[in-house]
Design a protein around this motif. Sequence first.
Motif, PDB file in Angstrom:
ATOM      1  N   LYS A   1       8.742   6.073   3.270  1.00  0.00           N
ATOM      2  CA  LYS A   1       8.669   7.388   2.620  1.00  0.00           C
ATOM      3  C   LYS A   1       7.535   7.421   1.603  1.00  0.00           C
ATOM      4  O   LYS A   1       6.813   8.418   1.495  1.00  0.00           O
ATOM      5  N   ARG A   2       7.376   6.343   0.850  1.00  0.00           N
ATOM      6  CA  ARG A   2       6.290   6.268  -0.129  1.00  0.00           C
ATOM      7  C   ARG A   2       4.937   6.344   0.577  1.00  0.00           C
ATOM      8  O   ARG A   2       4.010   7.014   0.106  1.00  0.00           O
ATOM      9  N   MET A   3       4.827   5.663   1.702  1.00  0.00           N
ATOM     10  CA  MET A   3       3.585   5.701   2.472  1.00  0.00           C
ATOM     11  C   MET A   3       3.324   7.110   3.011  1.00  0.00           C
ATOM     12  O   MET A   3       2.189   7.608   2.942  1.00  0.00           O
ATOM     13  N   ALA A   4       4.367   7.754   3.518  1.00  0.00           N
ATOM     14  CA  ALA A   4       4.231   9.113   4.060  1.00  0.00           C
ATOM     15  C   ALA A   4       3.787  10.094   2.973  1.00  0.00           C
ATOM     16  O   ALA A   4       2.999  11.011   3.240  1.00  0.00           O
ATOM     17  N   LYS A   5       4.269   9.910   1.757  1.00  0.00           N
ATOM     18  CA  LYS A   5       3.856  10.781   0.643  1.00  0.00           C
ATOM     19  C   LYS A   5       2.419  10.506   0.228  1.00  0.00           C
ATOM     20  O   LYS A   5       1.707  11.409  -0.199  1.00  0.00           O
ATOM     21  N   ALA A   6       1.994   9.273   0.342  1.00  0.00           N
ATOM     22  CA  ALA A   6       0.644   8.890  -0.105  1.00  0.00           C
ATOM     23  C   ALA A   6      -0.448   9.316   0.868  1.00  0.00           C
ATOM     24  O   ALA A   6      -1.602   9.462   0.490  1.00  0.00           O
ATOM     25  N   VAL A   7      -0.077   9.532   2.122  1.00  0.00           N
ATOM     26  CA  VAL A   7      -1.069   9.919   3.123  1.00  0.00           C
ATOM     27  C   VAL A   7      -1.186  11.445   3.147  1.00  0.00           C
ATOM     28  O   VAL A   7      -0.225  12.173   2.912  1.00  0.00           O
ATOM     29  N   LYS A   8      -2.393  11.923   3.401  1.00  0.00           N
ATOM     30  CA  LYS A   8      -2.639  13.366   3.480  1.00  0.00           C
ATOM     31  C   LYS A   8      -1.950  13.947   4.713  1.00  0.00           C
ATOM     32  O   LYS A   8      -1.612  13.221   5.652  1.00  0.00           O
ATOM     33  N   GLU A   9      -1.789  15.265   4.712  1.00  0.00           N
ATOM     34  CA  GLU A   9      -1.234  15.936   5.883  1.00  0.00           C
ATOM     35  C   GLU A   9      -2.070  15.566   7.102  1.00  0.00           C
ATOM     36  O   GLU A   9      -3.305  15.554   7.038  1.00  0.00           O
ATOM     37  N   ASN A  10      -1.419  15.246   8.194  1.00  0.00           N
ATOM     38  CA  ASN A  10      -2.062  14.800   9.430  1.00  0.00           C
ATOM     39  C   ASN A  10      -2.771  13.460   9.291  1.00  0.00           C
ATOM     40  O   ASN A  10      -3.631  13.122  10.107  1.00  0.00           O
ATOM     41  N   GLY A  11      -2.416  12.707   8.251  1.00  0.00           N
ATOM     42  CA  GLY A  11      -2.989  11.379   8.081  1.00  0.00           C
ATOM     43  C   GLY A  11      -2.388  10.394   9.074  1.00  0.00           C
ATOM     44  O   GLY A  11      -1.458  10.710   9.819  1.00  0.00           O
ATOM     45  N   THR A  12      -2.928   9.191   9.066  1.00  0.00           N
ATOM     46  CA  THR A  12      -2.504   8.151  10.005  1.00  0.00           C
ATOM     47  C   THR A  12      -2.009   6.932   9.245  1.00  0.00           C
ATOM     48  O   THR A  12      -2.654   6.486   8.294  1.00  0.00           O
ATOM     49  N   ILE A  13      -0.868   6.412   9.678  1.00  0.00           N
ATOM     50  CA  ILE A  13      -0.314   5.194   9.090  1.00  0.00           C
ATOM     51  C   ILE A  13      -0.189   4.162  10.191  1.00  0.00           C
ATOM     52  O   ILE A  13       0.375   4.444  11.252  1.00  0.00           O
ATOM     53  N   TYR A  14      -0.728   2.982   9.939  1.00  0.00           N
ATOM     54  CA  TYR A  14      -0.576   1.857  10.869  1.00  0.00           C
ATOM     55  C   TYR A  14       0.275   0.789  10.195  1.00  0.00           C
ATOM     56  O   TYR A  14      -0.009   0.382   9.068  1.00  0.00           O
ATOM     57  N   VAL A  15       1.334   0.353  10.869  1.00  0.00           N
ATOM     58  CA  VAL A  15       2.152  -0.765  10.406  1.00  0.00           C
ATOM     59  C   VAL A  15       2.337  -1.715  11.581  1.00  0.00           C
ATOM     60  O   VAL A  15       2.320  -1.302  12.735  1.00  0.00           O
ATOM     61  N   SER A  16       2.506  -2.991  11.279  1.00  0.00           N
ATOM     62  CA  SER A  16       2.784  -3.957  12.343  1.00  0.00           C
ATOM     63  C   SER A  16       3.887  -4.900  11.896  1.00  0.00           C
ATOM     64  O   SER A  16       3.993  -5.233  10.716  1.00  0.00           O
ATOM     65  N   PHE A  17       4.688  -5.276  12.865  1.00  0.00           N
ATOM     66  CA  PHE A  17       5.808  -6.180  12.648  1.00  0.00           C
ATOM     67  C   PHE A  17       5.814  -7.227  13.747  1.00  0.00           C
ATOM     68  O   PHE A  17       5.283  -6.998  14.832  1.00  0.00           O
ATOM     69  N   LYS A  18       6.451  -8.340  13.482  1.00  0.00           N
ATOM     70  CA  LYS A  18       6.737  -9.294  14.540  1.00  0.00           C
ATOM     71  C   LYS A  18       7.864  -8.700  15.373  1.00  0.00           C
ATOM     72  O   LYS A  18       8.716  -7.995  14.857  1.00  0.00           O
ATOM     73  N   TYR A  19       7.851  -9.008  16.673  1.00  0.00           N
ATOM     74  CA  TYR A  19       8.828  -8.429  17.580  1.00  0.00           C
ATOM     75  C   TYR A  19      10.103  -9.270  17.638  1.00  0.00           C
ATOM     76  O   TYR A  19      10.030 -10.491  17.799  1.00  0.00           O
ATOM     77  N   GLY A  20      11.247  -8.611  17.478  1.00  0.00           N
ATOM     78  CA  GLY A  20      12.523  -9.304  17.609  1.00  0.00           C
ATOM     79  C   GLY A  20      13.583  -8.714  16.709  1.00  0.00           C
ATOM     80  O   GLY A  20      13.395  -7.661  16.103  1.00  0.00           O
ATOM     81  N   ASP A  21      14.693  -9.437  16.605  1.00  0.00           N
ATOM     82  CA  ASP A  21      15.834  -8.979  15.818  1.00  0.00           C
ATOM     83  C   ASP A  21      16.057  -9.804  14.554  1.00  0.00           C
ATOM     84  O   ASP A  21      17.058  -9.635  13.881  1.00  0.00           O
ATOM     85  N   PHE A  22      15.156 -10.689  14.244  1.00  0.00           N
ATOM     86  CA  PHE A  22      15.328 -11.594  13.114  1.00  0.00           C
ATOM     87  C   PHE A  22      15.103 -10.878  11.787  1.00  0.00           C
ATOM     88  O   PHE A  22      14.215 -10.037  11.655  1.00  0.00           O
ATOM     89  N   GLU A  23      15.894 -11.260  10.783  1.00  0.00           N
ATOM     90  CA  GLU A  23      15.641 -10.847   9.402  1.00  0.00           C
ATOM     91  C   GLU A  23      16.093 -11.982   8.502  1.00  0.00           C
ATOM     92  O   GLU A  23      17.226 -12.448   8.597  1.00  0.00           O
ATOM     93  N   GLY A  24      15.182 -12.463   7.652  1.00  0.00           N
ATOM     94  CA  GLY A  24      15.522 -13.529   6.731  1.00  0.00           C
ATOM     95  C   GLY A  24      14.326 -14.411   6.418  1.00  0.00           C
ATOM     96  O   GLY A  24      13.183 -14.065   6.703  1.00  0.00           O
ATOM     97  N   MET A  25      14.607 -15.558   5.808  1.00  0.00           N
ATOM     98  CA  MET A  25      13.565 -16.494   5.402  1.00  0.00           C
ATOM     99  C   MET A  25      13.105 -17.339   6.593  1.00  0.00           C
ATOM    100  O   MET A  25      13.933 -17.824   7.362  1.00  0.00           O
TER     101      MET A  25
END
Length: 171
Positions: A134-158
């Motif tokens: 949400k913070r990223m969406a507010k920081a980008v201009k209308e019709n702006g572009t956001i790129y995010v990348s994650f590792k693929y899978g179901d893991f969460e933790g250290m």
Amino acid sequence: MEKTDSISMIAEQNNADPTLRYYEDHAEEFTANTIDADMKDIRSRFLAHLPEGARILDFGCGSGRDTAYFLRKGYEVDATDGSPELCEIASEYTGITVRQMLFEELDEREVYDGIWACASILHVEKAKLPDILKRMAKAVKENGTIYVSFKYGDFEGMKDGRYFTYLTEER
């Protein structure tokens, strides 16, 4: 706030957050291992959605690799990272001041044409991702572009001294 107070506060954050501590302790090694990564195709696809000379936020810039690329291509770039050590390395590498900032501190409104969060917000707990997005969406201009990348899978933790949230299409 005095500079010494600010440095003390950052040191406390790093001690409380093992991921930040990891990047502080391994900044040079991390930089050496990532600075030459071939990101050409992904960066080209991102830039294809932006106007010439666009303003980009490199959100969690690490070594500054992508910031430097965007600057060479003529874009206006703001870069941030949570690790003071990586901010110093990236500032030297890119020639711009990289601001030390945690993801949850992003508070701009309609400033950026694009936000590049390459392998950065994957260190945020899944429960906290909606707020960051949400913070990223507010920081980008209308019709702006956001790129995010994650590792693929179901893991969460250290893992390997850092916190990771992996995602799938369903997650």
